[in-house]
Design a protein around this motif. Sequence first.
Motif, PDB file in Angstrom:
ATOM      1  N   LEU A 246       0.841  -1.196   0.000  1.00 29.58           N
ATOM      2  CA  LEU A 246       0.000   0.000   0.000  1.00 29.58           C
ATOM      3  C   LEU A 246       0.876   1.246   0.000  1.00 29.58           C
ATOM      4  O   LEU A 246       1.705   1.406   0.887  1.00 29.58           O
ATOM      5  CB  LEU A 246      -0.885  -0.015   1.253  1.00 29.58           C
ATOM      6  CG  LEU A 246      -1.920   1.086   1.398  1.00 29.58           C
ATOM      7  CD1 LEU A 246      -3.022   0.937   0.363  1.00 29.58           C
ATOM      8  CD2 LEU A 246      -2.534   1.056   2.803  1.00 29.58           C
ATOM      9  N   PRO A 247       0.734   2.127  -0.998  1.00 28.71           N
ATOM     10  CA  PRO A 247       1.662   3.255  -1.113  1.00 28.71           C
ATOM     11  C   PRO A 247       1.294   4.458  -0.263  1.00 28.71           C
ATOM     12  O   PRO A 247       1.950   5.496  -0.358  1.00 28.71           O
ATOM     13  CB  PRO A 247       1.571   3.598  -2.610  1.00 28.71           C
ATOM     14  CG  PRO A 247       0.189   3.213  -2.995  1.00 28.71           C
ATOM     15  CD  PRO A 247      -0.199   2.049  -2.137  1.00 28.71           C
ATOM     16  N   THR A 248       0.222   4.363   0.511  1.00 27.42           N
ATOM     17  CA  THR A 248      -0.170   5.497   1.347  1.00 27.42           C
ATOM     18  C   THR A 248       0.016   5.135   2.814  1.00 27.42           C
ATOM     19  O   THR A 248      -0.207   3.991   3.233  1.00 27.42           O
ATOM     20  CB  THR A 248      -1.633   5.888   1.121  1.00 27.42           C
ATOM     21  OG1 THR A 248      -2.443   4.719   1.257  1.00 27.42           O
ATOM     22  CG2 THR A 248      -1.832   6.472  -0.246  1.00 27.42           C
ATOM     23  N   GLN A 249       0.402   6.152   3.573  1.00 31.10           N
ATOM     24  CA  GLN A 249       0.672   5.940   4.988  1.00 31.10           C
ATOM     25  C   GLN A 249      -0.627   5.739   5.741  1.00 31.10           C
ATOM     26  O   GLN A 249      -1.587   6.468   5.534  1.00 31.10           O
ATOM     27  CB  GLN A 249       1.390   7.174   5.527  1.00 31.10           C
ATOM     28  CG  GLN A 249       1.883   7.047   6.930  1.00 31.10           C
ATOM     29  CD  GLN A 249       2.671   8.271   7.327  1.00 31.10           C
ATOM     30  OE1 GLN A 249       3.198   8.977   6.470  1.00 31.10           O
ATOM     31  NE2 GLN A 249       2.747   8.535   8.604  1.00 31.10           N
ATOM     32  N   THR A 250      -0.652   4.738   6.597  1.00 29.60           N
ATOM     33  CA  THR A 250      -1.847   4.460   7.388  1.00 29.60           C
ATOM     34  C   THR A 250      -1.437   4.362   8.850  1.00 29.60           C
ATOM     35  O   THR A 250      -0.429   3.732   9.166  1.00 29.60           O
ATOM     36  CB  THR A 250      -2.487   3.125   6.941  1.00 29.60           C
ATOM     37  OG1 THR A 250      -2.725   3.188   5.548  1.00 29.60           O
ATOM     38  CG2 THR A 250      -3.788   2.867   7.669  1.00 29.60           C
ATOM     39  N   GLU A 254      -5.156   1.698  12.367  1.00 31.51           N
ATOM     40  CA  GLU A 254      -6.059   1.513  11.222  1.00 31.51           C
ATOM     41  C   GLU A 254      -5.669   0.309  10.367  1.00 31.51           C
ATOM     42  O   GLU A 254      -6.471  -0.162   9.552  1.00 31.51           O
ATOM     43  CB  GLU A 254      -6.049   2.766  10.330  1.00 31.51           C
ATOM     44  CG  GLU A 254      -6.451   4.049  11.062  1.00 31.51           C
ATOM     45  CD  GLU A 254      -7.851   3.970  11.615  1.00 31.51           C
ATOM     46  OE1 GLU A 254      -8.776   3.587  10.872  1.00 31.51           O
ATOM     47  OE2 GLU A 254      -8.034   4.262  12.816  1.00 31.51           O
ATOM     48  N   THR A 387      13.172   8.256  22.004  1.00 35.69           N
ATOM     49  CA  THR A 387      11.918   8.638  21.349  1.00 35.69           C
ATOM     50  C   THR A 387      12.178   9.643  20.245  1.00 35.69           C
ATOM     51  O   THR A 387      11.643   9.531  19.139  1.00 35.69           O
ATOM     52  CB  THR A 387      10.945   9.246  22.375  1.00 35.69           C
ATOM     53  OG1 THR A 387      10.785   8.343  23.450  1.00 35.69           O
ATOM     54  CG2 THR A 387       9.591   9.530  21.761  1.00 35.69           C
ATOM     55  N   GLN A 388      13.016  10.643  20.537  1.00 34.40           N
ATOM     56  CA  GLN A 388      13.304  11.652  19.507  1.00 34.40           C
ATOM     57  C   GLN A 388      14.107  11.055  18.360  1.00 34.40           C
ATOM     58  O   GLN A 388      13.856  11.361  17.193  1.00 34.40           O
ATOM     59  CB  GLN A 388      14.130  12.788  20.114  1.00 34.40           C
ATOM     60  CG  GLN A 388      13.331  13.797  20.891  1.00 34.40           C
ATOM     61  CD  GLN A 388      14.237  14.891  21.378  1.00 34.40           C
ATOM     62  OE1 GLN A 388      15.062  14.665  22.266  1.00 34.40           O
ATOM     63  NE2 GLN A 388      14.130  16.048  20.800  1.00 34.40           N
ATOM     64  N   ARG A 391      11.898   9.007  16.278  1.00 37.19           N
ATOM     65  CA  ARG A 391      10.982   9.842  15.494  1.00 37.19           C
ATOM     66  C   ARG A 391      11.678  10.267  14.203  1.00 37.19           C
ATOM     67  O   ARG A 391      11.088  10.226  13.123  1.00 37.19           O
ATOM     68  CB  ARG A 391      10.581  11.074  16.303  1.00 37.19           C
ATOM     69  CG  ARG A 391       9.339  11.784  15.803  1.00 37.19           C
ATOM     70  CD  ARG A 391       9.009  12.976  16.688  1.00 37.19           C
ATOM     71  NE  ARG A 391       8.712  12.595  18.055  1.00 37.19           N
ATOM     72  CZ  ARG A 391       9.163  13.230  19.140  1.00 37.19           C
ATOM     73  NH1 ARG A 391       9.942  14.270  19.031  1.00 37.19           N
ATOM     74  NH2 ARG A 391       8.833  12.809  20.330  1.00 37.19           N
ATOM     75  N   GLN A 395      10.490   9.094  10.408  1.00 38.48           N
ATOM     76  CA  GLN A 395      10.175  10.093   9.371  1.00 38.48           C
ATOM     77  C   GLN A 395      11.059   9.873   8.153  1.00 38.48           C
ATOM     78  O   GLN A 395      10.592  10.002   7.017  1.00 38.48           O
ATOM     79  CB  GLN A 395      10.386  11.504   9.921  1.00 38.48           C
ATOM     80  CG  GLN A 395       9.265  11.950  10.844  1.00 38.48           C
ATOM     81  CD  GLN A 395       9.494  13.342  11.397  1.00 38.48           C
ATOM     82  OE1 GLN A 395      10.332  14.091  10.909  1.00 38.48           O
ATOM     83  NE2 GLN A 395       8.740  13.693  12.427  1.00 38.48           N
ATOM     84  N   GLU A 398       9.671   7.000   6.304  1.00 36.72           N
ATOM     85  CA  GLU A 398       8.462   7.388   5.564  1.00 36.72           C
ATOM     86  C   GLU A 398       8.855   7.985   4.215  1.00 36.72           C
ATOM     87  O   GLU A 398       8.258   7.680   3.180  1.00 36.72           O
ATOM     88  CB  GLU A 398       7.671   8.442   6.347  1.00 36.72           C
ATOM     89  CG  GLU A 398       6.825   7.887   7.476  1.00 36.72           C
ATOM     90  CD  GLU A 398       6.188   9.018   8.284  1.00 36.72           C
ATOM     91  OE1 GLU A 398       6.013   8.837   9.503  1.00 36.72           O
ATOM     92  OE2 GLU A 398       5.872  10.071   7.705  1.00 36.72           O
ATOM     93  N   ALA A 399       9.870   8.861   4.253  1.00 39.73           N
ATOM     94  CA  ALA A 399      10.317   9.504   3.010  1.00 39.73           C
ATOM     95  C   ALA A 399      10.869   8.446   2.051  1.00 39.73           C
ATOM     96  O   ALA A 399      10.602   8.478   0.850  1.00 39.73           O
ATOM     97  CB  ALA A 399      11.371  10.558   3.322  1.00 39.73           C
ATOM     98  N   PHE A 402       7.604   5.767   1.201  1.00 43.46           N
ATOM     99  CA  PHE A 402       6.436   6.286   0.485  1.00 43.46           C
ATOM    100  C   PHE A 402       6.803   7.258  -0.629  1.00 43.46           C
ATOM    101  O   PHE A 402       6.112   7.333  -1.642  1.00 43.46           O
ATOM    102  CB  PHE A 402       5.466   6.964   1.462  1.00 43.46           C
ATOM    103  CG  PHE A 402       4.844   6.021   2.452  1.00 43.46           C
ATOM    104  CD1 PHE A 402       5.068   6.154   3.806  1.00 43.46           C
ATOM    105  CD2 PHE A 402       4.035   4.974   2.026  1.00 43.46           C
ATOM    106  CE1 PHE A 402       4.496   5.278   4.720  1.00 43.46           C
ATOM    107  CE2 PHE A 402       3.457   4.093   2.928  1.00 43.46           C
ATOM    108  CZ  PHE A 402       3.692   4.240   4.279  1.00 43.46           C
ATOM    109  N   ARG A 403       7.858   8.039  -0.413  1.00 45.55           N
ATOM    110  CA  ARG A 403       8.183   9.069  -1.409  1.00 45.55           C
ATOM    111  C   ARG A 403       9.420   8.739  -2.230  1.00 45.55           C
ATOM    112  O   ARG A 403       9.852   9.548  -3.029  1.00 45.55           O
ATOM    113  CB  ARG A 403       8.323  10.436  -0.708  1.00 45.55           C
ATOM    114  CG  ARG A 403       6.982  11.137  -0.625  1.00 45.55           C
ATOM    115  CD  ARG A 403       6.956  12.161   0.507  1.00 45.55           C
ATOM    116  NE  ARG A 403       6.730  11.516   1.791  1.00 45.55           N
ATOM    117  CZ  ARG A 403       5.577  10.971   2.165  1.00 45.55           C
ATOM    118  NH1 ARG A 403       4.520  11.025   1.393  1.00 45.55           N
ATOM    119  NH2 ARG A 403       5.451  10.381   3.342  1.00 45.55           N
TER     120      ARG A 403
END
Lengths: 425, 294
Positions: A246-250, A254, A387-388, A391, A395, A398-399, A402-403
Amino acid sequence: MTDTSRSLDRRSFLRAGVLGAVGLHAAGRGRALAADPKSLDFTTFYVGADGGIMQGIVNRYNAMQALAKVNFSAPAWGADYLTKLLTASLAGNPPPIVALHNYEIPPLTRFLYELDAAALGIKKENYVENAWNLAVYEGKLYGLTMSTGTLALVYNKDHFQQAGLDPAKPPTNRDEFIRAAQALTRDGRFGFARDSAGWMPWLTYNWQAGGNLLTPDGKKALFDTPAAAEAAQLEQDLIHKYKACLPTQTASPELPKLLYAGKVSMLFMGPWNLNALMKSNRDNKTNFGWAKMPVFFDRKKAVMATSHIYSLMKRKPEDPAARELGGKFVAWLLEEASVTWAQAQAPANKRVLGQMQKSDDPIVRNMTMWVEQADYAHFPPYHPRWTQAYRALSQGMEAIAFRGADVKSTLREVTAGANDTLAQA
Amino acid sequence: MAARSRRTQALVAWLFLLPFLAPFVLFWAAPIVHGLYLSFTNASLTGAEERFVGLANYQRLLADPTYRRALGNTVVFVVENVPVLLAAGLLLALLLNQSMPGLAAIRAAFVAPYLITASAVAIIWQFVLDPATGLLNDWLAEVGLPTQRWLSEPGQAMGAIVLITLWWRVGFPLLVLLAGLQEIPGELYEAARLDGAGAWQRFWRITLPLLAPVLFFVLIIRLIDSFKVFAQVYLVTGGGPVGSTRVLIQYLYETGFQDFRTGYAAAIGWSLFVIILGVTAIQMRLLRRYGADE
């Protein structure tokens, strides 16, 4: 003329009323104090179906003894859970018994009692070793691990059949997984969907590729090693090259909905989902199956996992009775309630595996698969700035995923930022 | 005797003020002062030794890429949200400032979302905007339009947050501007019509100037609120995707309550206060200048 010496004046009436009320209260309280068991709050993050199962276990404990009444609660899950415990601890009023993840122990050590497992009748050799060690910080044992939660492959057998795949043979390695995901991507659904948050597949891939998250001294991030890059490349390829993810972040909560809605055919899920999956198969005639995490890279046997550790918290003023009775309850949970708990999570008690395999409860029998993965479970590390740093990593992933961002340069940038963050500790 | 009477009167006055003053000091004034003090320390909720660090936290802010990005995202939200909310509120107020059947119900429909809690708003809009299973993409597909990634796309996520905020918050400017419109004397419009002024001229020469003080009030309130945006971002996107919607208050919350760095979080909070104060001061100056010109 009125005889005032005999009448009850207002002040006397009020005095008598107050004394009577206090006396009644004291009499009742005395009776109550003598009869009531010690009330112990047991706070957890079991906000799903596992909460119901733990409530049943707690009810059983309360019914079988009279010294303590354990009050089970699950006020939160996620980052807010630790915040609530920390603020309650600072106020001197934390729950005496808590469930923690391994990375929640170090920030709370000054509020936790060190445990003597032997005194509680718990033998280390009866428990999965890497799970036991999760509660050890700076050489001290601060909790007892009740269960681990490794990720496993959950798949839709009907989709497998429709795609010409054998539902009895789910993928066991990377090539099989990619082929299956591609075959399953059809008719508006995708073969796989990735978790973008704490459960991202990259973690498992990276460990299997021989990578790690932090250097042994915990001071630097290892997000840009060759293993990390291979893992990130796989995440990117599943979406952009193989077009099977799935190419969109969920959002994480969900993702199961996508599985149940038939929009996705395979997911990585933890044992806390087993109950709902089997219920769906029974009630909604779905046909979900589960299998061990495939081997994407064969350099190390590894799978991402979470941990459930039970600890005893210090209160102000100190409450020795709560500490003693809390310790007994935790020991009972590990030794006597692990099989029941296997309806929700994978117990860390090795001795119950035989009972689980022979259990009449199909959920418990199926949970053995998750228990068998515990030996090579890998857990998130602890660092005051983890945690930081995580994070920034998620991110960056994600790049990449997905991108289609460049893998090496993105991981280098993320690592540099994470190292700056880790250095601030 | 007179002095004693004055002291007694003063004491009685303080006693009457106490039910307000005590909570005010305890829950508002004292935490603000303590927050300012914390911002000059390395305070941590996990109990690491607290030290005075002077301006180090504020200096770190300027070099902190996450802070800069969060501030940038906040400014983007303010710039996109405030004009849209003001324009929508004014347009709706103009449309609803007339007699029509069902007017009360129509007004209530626009104001009702304002009463919904942030968590309910988040659930509703996640359902609507989910790229894979959301209502909006379903409708777009039905009419043959391309579906969008909405909350999963960095270039669209903030726009989606602005849209959600518009739906949720338009009730307030609508009500206030409607009240302002109803204060404008009808005779002015009557006289303008008799003089041959068209609708646009009546709006530009009568409505807007007389509504200006109310508009400025709504602008100030919406600006301050927009700088403090948090709930809908945190609950709907969690600051993602790729940090494209992480706003300053969310970063403050994460720093203080997830990273437990309360000193640094206090510095973030005070920096936001200074920014909002500066923006409000500029607005007030413009308002005074506009009022003087008139």
